[in-house]
Design a protein around this motif. Sequence first.
Motif, short mmCIF file in Angstrom:
data_model
loop_
_atom_site.label_atom_id
_atom_site.label_comp_id
_atom_site.label_asym_id
_atom_site.label_seq_id
_atom_site.Cartn_x
_atom_site.Cartn_y
_atom_site.Cartn_z
N THR A 73 21.18 12.56 35.60
CA THR A 73 22.61 12.61 35.88
C THR A 73 22.94 13.53 37.06
O THR A 73 24.07 13.52 37.56
CB THR A 73 23.38 13.11 34.65
N SER A 115 41.36 13.60 36.28
CA SER A 115 40.36 12.75 35.65
C SER A 115 40.53 12.81 34.15
O SER A 115 41.33 13.60 33.62
CB SER A 115 38.95 13.22 36.04
N ASP A 168 36.52 9.81 30.36
CA ASP A 168 36.03 8.45 30.58
C ASP A 168 36.48 7.87 31.92
O ASP A 168 36.26 6.69 32.20
CB ASP A 168 36.47 7.53 29.44
N THR A 169 37.12 8.69 32.75
CA THR A 169 37.66 8.22 34.02
C THR A 169 37.31 9.22 35.12
O THR A 169 37.73 10.38 35.06
CB THR A 169 39.19 8.06 33.96
N PRO A 170 36.55 8.83 36.14
CA PRO A 170 36.15 9.76 37.20
C PRO A 170 37.34 10.22 38.04
O PRO A 170 38.38 9.56 38.07
CB PRO A 170 35.15 8.96 38.02
N LEU A 203 25.97 5.20 36.36
CA LEU A 203 25.89 4.07 35.44
C LEU A 203 24.54 3.37 35.54
O LEU A 203 24.00 2.87 34.54
CB LEU A 203 27.02 3.09 35.73
N TRP A 215 23.91 6.03 31.97
CA TRP A 215 24.96 6.92 31.46
C TRP A 215 26.04 6.11 30.77
O TRP A 215 26.47 5.06 31.24
CB TRP A 215 25.55 7.72 32.62
N LYS A 216 26.47 6.60 29.61
CA LYS A 216 27.55 5.97 28.87
C LYS A 216 28.75 6.91 28.83
O LYS A 216 28.60 8.11 28.56
CB LYS A 216 27.11 5.66 27.43
N LYS A 217 29.92 6.38 29.12
CA LYS A 217 31.11 7.23 29.12
C LYS A 217 31.47 7.66 27.70
O LYS A 217 31.29 6.91 26.74
CB LYS A 217 32.29 6.52 29.77
N GLN A 238 33.78 8.39 24.45
CA GLN A 238 34.87 7.61 23.87
C GLN A 238 35.97 8.56 23.38
O GLN A 238 35.68 9.56 22.71
CB GLN A 238 34.36 6.78 22.69
N PHE A 245 36.41 14.88 33.53
CA PHE A 245 35.21 14.05 33.66
C PHE A 245 33.99 14.93 33.87
O PHE A 245 34.02 15.91 34.61
CB PHE A 245 35.36 13.10 34.85
#
Length: 760
Positions: free
Chosen positions: A39, A449, A452-454, A480, A484-486, A488, A536
């Motif tokens: 990452t 951010s 879940d949103t950059p 991604l 990488w998983k955002k 929740q 983020f």
Amino acid sequence: MYQKNTLIITLLFLVLPLCVKAQDIKDRYAKYEAFKSLTKDKVLHGSFHTHWLKDGHSFWYHVLTQEGVKYYLVDASKLKKKEIIDVNALLEKVSAEYGNEVSYNDLERFSVSDNIKSCEFVLDGYKYQYSLPSYKFIKKEKYTKPAPYNWTMDQMDQTNNPPVKSPDGKWLAYIKNYNLYIKDLSNETEVALSYNGGLGLYYSTYLQWSPDSKKIMAYLVQPAEKHFVNYIESSPTMQKQPVYSSIQYYKPGDALPQFYPCIFSVDDKKMISSSKDIIPNQYSIENIRWRKSSESLTFEYNKRGHQVYQVIEMNAETGKNSVLINETSPTFIDYSSKRYRFDINDGEEIIWASERDGWNHLYLFDGKTGSVKNQITQGDWVVRNVVKVNPKNRTIIFSASGKEAGDPYLIHYYSVGFDGSNLKLLTEGEGNHRVSFSAEYKYLVDSWSKVDTPPVTVLRDAQTGKQIMTLEEADITPLLANGWKKPQIFSAKGRDGKTDIWGIFLTPSDFDPSKKYPVIEYIYAGPHSSHVPKDFSAYYNRCRQSLAELGFIVVMIDGMGTSNRSKAFHDVCWKNLKDAGFPDRILWMKAAAEKYPFMDISDVGIYGKSAGGQNSTGAVLFHPEFYKSAASICGCHDNRMDKIWWNEQWMGWPIGPEYAESSNVDNAFRLQGDLFLVVGEMDQNVDPTSTYQVVDALIKANKDFDLLTLPGKGHEWGGEYGERRICNFFVEKIMKQTPVKMNTESLDHSLIQTDIDIDK
């Protein structure tokens, strides 16, 4: 022969799942060890720190792009942006001067001069400076690291400050034989202004002259016995034998020194006013301020127990004392994180923060009478911080959360008039906003951010909030691509059936919604703030991402009792820290598991550090029907053993039975699940004996538990080693699998690369 082959085949079928599981867990450990590097530097055009220049309209910043790190200069007045450093060209020159190949990541504390004519950085213990844009070497000098901040409770020495000269230079004030004296510097004549000082009640050498040099404020001090915590460092690096040390450390119930501001007249050679009879049982006296007129001074009185907080005025002409602002609460006043005061026109008016209507808001007081002129902000939302007060145009810039729709913790910025009119949103865009204002508050750089949103970063007009230039929009394609998983975002109703409780959860990078994943909660329920991440991030440290990669779902929740919501939401913690929002947290996880069947809450684990260490142990003591295993790092397990300010703020004073009711020590006998305790033997934030007393109580209760002591370490997670041990604990207790062994003869495992005092 047939029977023998059948037996072998049967045994293979029995052993094969175990082998697969063993291989699976080994692979997962490899994933968790590698994931952080996967990452790193994978968010392009992300958020950045803004460096404003002295001209008030220009700033520089650096950001990672597809071509590498780039440095930009922005002129807000002309809406122009240009690149100011060719990083590759600079590195080429630096490598030649240094005598070895240098990468950008080798450079520390990089900065650009205000005139954009040079840059400097630290490399291998030396500070280098290069010209721009020629990249010519200018100088090299030894770099000395700034001394680290050491948290301390040491009381200021009230007897050893030097004499203080009056503003007009005619007088010298000092303490002699415990009393206040002044000396006329024109003829060296010495005069005593007080006579009641003595060994147990003396005047402090901390003195404040009035602006007109005609009065002096001196504290009359009633000292208290100092309280110490003693340490044995078992494994010092400088010698073989242990080292013994002590620090001042005050705990709930300890006696505190008392300070009574007194005003003396230089002309009359006597005391004009004393506050001794109006401020009993002080926790603190702060912010003593002489009015510019010299007619009076004000100070803030925080009464022990934190249910009374006052702004008091002492009149230096009449000797009369009066309460200008009287803040009271049947529970607690959050003085440590919500206090704000701004005096206007030498105290004619005062802007003050209060939760008196149930939400943290700003009020305008008459500074002469103490009456409320008007409430400046109001509504079911929270003022988080005051950025700027402009007395000339009578406006305030502040941050707040909960006013816009959606997540009530997301921070936005606003401006408003002193009278509450013209409330204006300055930061449009759904997300948590981080801003930087120019010196004159004409412009602001706004980056927002969500988890879940950059981030998106823009330049705005600070007066209107209008977006005038887009600076960066983050690209997470490389992130991604590495799996990488955002996180929740999820909300559910709390214990009252009405209030929304907000949290997030992390999933493994190979997440499969058709599978079941055990759940672990990362907890920090300290009432001084809210704690679920809102910005983020590509990587969550403190074991969160590691546990997710091992195959857990990691949840983070802000339950009732934490801050930044209504006063009623916050008050749940009052004399009740064992609550820690658990009724809300449990309901949240049950609701999440109902919506997301991949969440297995049949065997929930929990872990945390410090207040989170108290919370995680409390989970398995007070809620064993839900939480089955806990790892607690440097926990403040008994509020009578921890620092005075934090614990009396929420648990009250004098000490009552509530302290024992919330104590993990007194309730250790309740343990049913699995518990792993970690403590640094040199922890100067939380007394290590807080953990050892839990250990003692568990032994006396004949309970099974695990303990890890970190020699020579402080208030820490234990770095790579501690993370591994925490992960091993949950793999063993929840997954019922054997962690990958580290004690092998072949040494084919990863070695600790950093000291365990590095907080990951």
